[in-house]
Design an enzyme around this catalytic site. Sequence first.
Site: not given
Ligand code: CMC
Length: 428
Positions: A306, A363
């Site tokens: 998140h 989720d």
């Molecule tokens: N599985 C594997 N790796 C992950 C995941 C995951 N679900 N989420 C983040 N990472 C890794 C990502 O690859 C990155 O690694 P590195 O530093 O080696 O490049 C690191 O963690 C940071 O990720 P990010 O994408 O920069 O983090 P963010 O804050 O931009 O993204 C997120 C947040 C929610 C988009 C992301 O965690 C994600 O895609 N999660 C899966 C989708 C999901 O469950 N979304 C629902 C969010 S909660 C409901 C809502 O509020 O809408």
Amino acid sequence: MAEMAELRIDGKTYELPIIEGSEGERAIDISKLRNQSGVITLDPGYANTGSCMSSITFIDGDKGILRYRGIPIEEVADHSTFLEVAYLLVYGSLPTADNLANITESITLHTMLHEDFKRFFGALPKDAHPMAACSAAVGALSTFYPDCLDPRDPRQVEIAVHRLIAKLPTMAAYAYKHSIGQPMMYPRNELDYVGNFLYMLFGTPCDEYEVDPVIRNALDLLLILHADHEQNCSASTVRLVGSSMVNLFSAISSGIQALWGPSHGGANQEVIEMLASIRDQGISAREFVERAKAGDDTARLMGFGHRVYKNFDPRMKIIKGACREVLDKLGARTRLLEIAVELEEIALSDEYFVSRKLYPNVDFYSGVIYNAIGIPSNMFTAMFAIGRLPGWIAQWMELHGDSNFKIGRPRQIYTGPTETHYTPIKDR
Ligand code: CMC
């Protein structure tokens, strides 16, 4: 005298006020920086940018705290109902018994859709995603109700708010009924908000439909937990679109589109599809977690991570508890729940997830409940939208009540070619 931050650019020092929120959150106010220095700030994804001051929802992502209008989510979940929470978010305080009775009556009055919506939904392809259908239908409300489009007229806004909260469940149910070829069901106003939605979703003209209180209460809880989450992608979309002075229906229609994305609300559908594919392919939870760690973004562990929570998402803790309870009461413990629990346990003790502070989010378990109560996976995100609607409305209303109201208009750092000249087509 406000505390000041100092910024040095080209040997010149600029003083920038530090703003403090009621929970001690601090921000550097850079709103005059460009005028004073010619320099802007750059923050792709807005991870360090406060877009507004807001009194609706407080989140402390490190401590796993979420409060609506100051009330902890755990208390709201224990004691409230979705319509009461909608009132709390939209009007700023808990309703009196009279307030609640009045808003419930007004919303109940508006549950029916204009009859022409049957043709509207009927014209969509059978496999139209409910989020696309709902966004289009909410946008179309502005064509049916030109009498409540002025964002500066409080009475018009109030009618638009009640219409929206009343009609979105009917729209979502129509979208679903159309997709499975069943007759669209008119609302039954003697039922409560959630019971009525279940009836429109699962009832048919041929049989009596009894609302199961276990399912009703589970759904009410899920709607409460999704009701607001401050400046996320869809709320920010509603604010940005709303800042153009467009009507509420149009701003909410855009919010629904933003929520649909798999990185946002669409993740709940992706989670259940991920759990089902692990079950159907017969792969182990550990194997899947290894794939999710491979750095290939196509195989993320959906429902994990998140932008704000770097600790447990408090909504997830409540949902996980409810999930076990609902599945037990319905006698529907599923392999999907077992896989989810296994994935969670493995990920929470895996260095990759621990070091990145990736915890299960709202989720991760919600889809398991939706699945157990018979809601098809392509409707999951529509459920999220029904829940999130009061939050979007509250954000839109706060924007319009803000004395510093401005159209949203970010800047950029241009990286394209410097001045170049037009080449006639024969010379290219
Ligand atoms: N599985 C594997 N790796 C992950 C995941 C995951 N679900 N989420 C983040 N990472 C890794 C990502 O690859 C990155 O690694 P590195 O530093 O080696 O490049 C690191 O963690 C940071 O990720 P990010 O994408 O920069 O983090 P963010 O804050 O931009 O993204 C997120 C947040 C929610 C988009 C992301 O965690 C994600 O895609 N999660 C899966 C989708 C999901 O469950 N979304 C629902 C969010 S909660 C409901 C809502 O509020 O809408």
